[in-house]
Design an enzyme around this catalytic site. Structure first.
Site, PDB file in Angstrom:
ATOM      1  N   PHE A  15     -29.751   6.455 -15.875  1.00  0.00           N
ATOM      2  CA  PHE A  15     -28.829   6.140 -14.791  1.00  0.00           C
ATOM      3  C   PHE A  15     -28.664   7.362 -13.907  1.00  0.00           C
ATOM      4  O   PHE A  15     -28.550   8.481 -14.398  1.00  0.00           O
ATOM      5  CB  PHE A  15     -27.459   5.733 -15.364  1.00  0.00           C
ATOM      6  N   ALA A  76      -8.239  20.284  -8.892  1.00  0.00           N
ATOM      7  CA  ALA A  76      -9.583  20.434  -9.440  1.00  0.00           C
ATOM      8  C   ALA A  76     -10.555  19.556  -8.668  1.00  0.00           C
ATOM      9  O   ALA A  76     -10.142  18.646  -7.943  1.00  0.00           O
ATOM     10  CB  ALA A  76      -9.597  20.057 -10.914  1.00  0.00           C
ATOM     11  N   GLU A  92     -10.844  22.677  -2.812  1.00  0.00           N
ATOM     12  CA  GLU A  92     -10.057  21.709  -3.574  1.00  0.00           C
ATOM     13  C   GLU A  92      -8.568  22.031  -3.538  1.00  0.00           C
ATOM     14  O   GLU A  92      -7.744  21.124  -3.440  1.00  0.00           O
ATOM     15  CB  GLU A  92     -10.562  21.622  -5.014  1.00  0.00           C
ATOM     16  N   SER A 113     -17.126  18.732 -22.779  1.00  0.00           N
ATOM     17  CA  SER A 113     -17.518  17.886 -23.917  1.00  0.00           C
ATOM     18  C   SER A 113     -18.957  18.188 -24.301  1.00  0.00           C
ATOM     19  O   SER A 113     -19.855  17.377 -24.053  1.00  0.00           O
ATOM     20  CB  SER A 113     -17.382  16.402 -23.551  1.00  0.00           C
ATOM     21  N   PRO A 114     -19.225  19.342 -24.915  1.00  0.00           N
ATOM     22  CA  PRO A 114     -20.606  19.767 -25.149  1.00  0.00           C
ATOM     23  C   PRO A 114     -21.408  18.897 -26.116  1.00  0.00           C
ATOM     24  O   PRO A 114     -22.619  19.043 -26.198  1.00  0.00           O
ATOM     25  CB  PRO A 114     -20.462  21.188 -25.693  1.00  0.00           C
ATOM     26  N   GLY A 115     -20.762  17.963 -26.776  1.00  0.00           N
ATOM     27  CA  GLY A 115     -21.488  17.066 -27.659  1.00  0.00           C
ATOM     28  C   GLY A 115     -22.361  16.064 -26.914  1.00  0.00           C
ATOM     29  O   GLY A 115     -23.324  15.549 -27.457  1.00  0.00           O
ATOM     30  N   GLU A 140     -11.787  10.455   0.993  1.00  0.00           N
ATOM     31  CA  GLU A 140     -11.380   9.098   1.383  1.00  0.00           C
ATOM     32  C   GLU A 140     -11.043   8.192   0.199  1.00  0.00           C
ATOM     33  O   GLU A 140     -10.289   7.227   0.353  1.00  0.00           O
ATOM     34  CB  GLU A 140     -12.435   8.445   2.266  1.00  0.00           C
ATOM     35  N   GLU A 142      -9.534   9.366  -2.579  1.00  0.00           N
ATOM     36  CA  GLU A 142      -8.636  10.167  -3.414  1.00  0.00           C
ATOM     37  C   GLU A 142      -7.193   9.999  -2.944  1.00  0.00           C
ATOM     38  O   GLU A 142      -6.893  10.148  -1.758  1.00  0.00           O
ATOM     39  CB  GLU A 142      -9.065  11.634  -3.312  1.00  0.00           C
TER      40      GLU A 142
END
Length: 183
Positions: A15, A76, A92, A113-115, A140, A142
């Protein structure tokens, strides 16, 4: 430490999205057996710890579809292609909050999330914070509410699970530790 490394035998992109790409990888394990890994490739992100002269932490409340609820977070956003993290952080902060600053100091970078994902978040501390006189412009898609909360209020938001993401919890705990060490 190379004895722990997994060798990629084959990688297939399953994807390709606006923000992430998903790969399925066949890997050879350290013991010679094979396994599959689902890997999310992410461009990286920034987060900004911004505190006013009145010791109010600048935060935003935003609906997060993946959680099906509102969360309170520090400002963020994701890195644009080829953009340096400090440039993203300035953008930001201004877009989400209407604040600018004299300086952004890098604090830490960490994998979320390094897994299964390679997203690296760069956290900055804003210094010389001031409200921008120009109108700030959100993306737009957000929608956020601007919040200015004390450290005590932020800790209450954690207890009430309104602050429920790692980068914001880290920011609040960092500010709490700074306060403790100043005493």
């Amino acid at each position: 430490m190379d004895h722990l490394k997994e060798k990629t035998l084959h990688s297939e992109k399953l994807f390709s999205g606006r923000i992430i790409d998903l790969y399925l990888e066949d890997v050879e394990l350290p013991n010679g057996k094979t396994s599959k890994r689902e890997i999310i490739k992410h461009p990286g992100a920034v987060a900004v710890i911004a505190v006013t002269e009145e010791n109010k932490i600048i935060m935003v409340r935003q609906y997060r579809k993946a959680m099906e609820r509102n969360l309170v977070e520090i400002p963020a956003g994701k890195l644009e292609k080829g953009e340096e993290p400090i440039v993203t952080a300035k953008r930001e902060l201004q877009e989400e909050t209407g604040y600018t600053c004299d300086e952004l100091e890098p604090l830490i970078s960490f994998y979320t999330s390094p897994g299964f994902a390679d997203e690296l978040v760069h956290v900055f501390i804003a210094k010389g914070l001031r409200k921008d006189t120009e109108e700030h412009q959100l993306d737009e898609d957000e929608f956020v509410d601007l919040l200015e909360v004390s450290l005590e209020e932020a800790l209450e938001l954690i207890d009430k699970k309104e602050i429920y993401d790692a980068k914001t919890a880290y920011a609040v705990q960092y500010l709490q530790m700074q306060t403790l060490f100043r005493k």
